[in-house]
Enzyme design. Structure first.
Site: not given
Ligand code: IPM
Ligand code: MG
Length: 353
Positions: A142, A187, A219, A243, A247
Site C-alpha cells: 500500500y 507467503k 493461500d 485486506d 473481507d
Molecule cells: C479496507 C478497505 C481499504 C483497504 C480501501 C477502501 C482502501 O478495503 O479498509 O479494508 O484496502 O485497506
Molecule cells: Mg478491505
C-alpha cells in the site's frame, strides 16, 4: 473520564450510521458520568467536494487533538468508475492511517446466533467461530515504492524489522489476553518480505511461552478460514493479505453490517465499521448501524472502560433478541426497522438500565 471524539462520518451511509454511534456513545457516557465532546470533520468524497482533498489538514488536526476518532465510511461510485480521477476518497483513508501512524488494524470475526443461517458456510462449521485478525496497516504494498506507467507498473512490498516487530508485539499481546493461539500468516515460501516476518516472529515467540504460535501460508489460511474457522484465535498478517483475509472473514458471520474494527498505533486511535459506504443505500434509512455502534464498544474497551463497552454489547444483543433489526438481518415476516429506529431503540435500552 473526559473524552474528546473526532467524528468523521464520510460518504454514502456514513453520516446515517455515524449519528447512531454518536447517540449511543452519548447515552453511555451520560449513564457513567463521563464528559464527552464530539467534533465533526470532513473526509472522503465529501471532503473532495468541499475542499478538493480527501483528508484535509484541518481534519488531521481535529483527529490529533482528539482522544479517539469515530469513523464511518468513505467511497463514492463517481470515483470508482473514473480510473483517471486525480484524487480518490480512498486516498483519504490511507492518508489518515499514515498520518496518525495507525499500524495495527484489529478486526474481530465473531458469529451472532441470529445470523448463522445467513452465513454462506455450513452452520456446524461456523457456530462458535471467534477470532481476531490483526492486519498491519501502514506498510507493505500500500505504501511501498510504486511506478505507474502505460506499459509497466509495479508496487513494492517492503517491510523493515521495526515495523514487523511492533505489529507482532500487538499480536502476541492480544493472544495472551485470548485463547493464546497465534497464527502468523505469510507467503514465506515465495516472498522475501514474508521470510523477514517469519524470522522475526520465530525470534519473538520464545518471549511468549504461553502462546502456541503457528505459521501458515496465506493461500492455506484463506482455505482454512472457510474449512475450519474455529481453528483460529488471533491471526496476524501484512497489509495486503490482511485486506483480503478480513473481507473473507467478514462474510463468515453472515453480515458485514455487524463487524467493528479498531486501528491503533502512534497517535489517536480510530474506531470504524469494517463495511464500506454502500452508496446505493445512502439516505434510505436501511443501513445497519450495529457495526458502528459496536465500534463504540471497542472504543470504550480501548480506554479500559469495560463496563461501558459491555453495556453497548448488551444493548446490541438485546436489540437482536427483540427482533429490532434492519432489513438484511430481519427474520422472515419480521418487522423491518430503519437505521434510526434501531439506534433509538438501543439508546432507550441504555437509558433504561
Ligand atoms: C479496507 C478497505 C481499504 C483497504 C480501501 C477502501 C482502501 O478495503 O479498509 O479494508 O484496502 O485497506
Ligand atoms: Mg478491505
Amino acid at each position: 473520564m473526559k473524552l474528546k471524539i473526532a467524528v468523521l462520518a464520510g460518504d454514502g451511509i456514513g453520516p446515517e450510521i455515524s449519528v447512531q454511534g454518536v447517540n449511543v456513545m452519548q447515552a453511555v457516557c451520560q449513564k457513567f458520568g463521563h464528559e464527552v465532546t464530539f467534533t465533526e470533520a470532513l473526509c472522503g468524497a465529501a471532503a473532495i467536494d468541499a475542499v478538493g482533498d480527501p483528508f484535509p489538514a484541518e481534519t488531521l488536526k481535529v483527529c490529533q487533538d482528539a482522544d479517539a476518532v469515530l469513523f464511518s465510511a468513505i467511497g463514492d461510485p463517481r470515483f470508482d468508475n473514473n480510473p483517471s480521477a486525480k484524487v480518490r476518497p480512498e486516498q483519504g483513508l490511507l492518508a489518515m492511517r499514515k498520518q496518525l501512524g495507525l499500524f495495527a488494524n484489529i478486526r474481530p470475526v465473531q458469529t451472532f446466533d441470529c445470523l448463522i443461517a445467513k452465513s454462506p458456510l455450513r452452520e456446524d462449521l461456523v457456530r462458535g467461530a471467534d477470532f481476531v485478525c490483526i492486519r498491519e496497516l501502514t506498510g507493505g504494498m500500500y505504501f511501498g515504492e510504486k511506478k505507474e506507467g502505460d506499459d509497466y507498473a509495479y508496487d513494492t512490498n517492503a517491510y523493515s524489522r521495526p515495523e514487523v516487530e511492533r505489529i507482532l508485539k500487538v499480536a502476541f499481546e492480544y493472544a495472551m489476553r485470548r485463547r493464546r493461539h497465534l497464527t502468523v500468516v505469510d507467503k514465506a515460501n515465495v516472498l522475501a518480505s514474508s521470510r523477514l516476518w517469519r524470522k522475526v516472529a520465530q525470534e519473538m515467540a520464545p518471549n511468549y511461552p504461553e502462546v502456541t504460535t503457528d505459521y501458515m501460508y496465506v493461500d492455506n489460511a484463506a482455505m482454512r478460514m472457510i474449512q475450519d474457522p474455529r481453528f483460529f484465535d488471533v491471526m496476524v498478517t501484512e497489509n495486503t493479505f490482511g485486506d483480503i483475509l478480513t473481507d473473507e472473514g467478514s462474510c463468515i458471520s453472515g453480515s458485514m453490517g455487524l463487524l467493528p474494527s479498531a486501528s491503533t498505533g502512534e497517535s489517536t486511535p480510530v474506531f470504524e465499521p469494517i463495511h464500506g459506504s454502500w452508496p446505493q443505500a445512502k439516505g434510505l434509512n436501511i443501513a445497519n448501524p450495529l457495526a458502528q455502534i459496536l465500534s463504540v464498544a471497542m472504543l470504550f474497551e480501548y480506554f479500559g472502560l469495560a463496563e461501558e463497552g459491555k453495556l453497548v454489547r448488551q444493548a446490541v444483543d438485546a436489540s437482536l433478541d427483540a427482533n429490532v433489526r434492519t432489513p438484511e438481518i430481519q427474520v422472515e415476516g419480521g418487522e423491518k426497522y430503519g437505521t434510526r429506529e434501531v439506534g433509538e431503540w438501543i439508546v432507550n435500552y441504555i437509558n433504561a438500565q
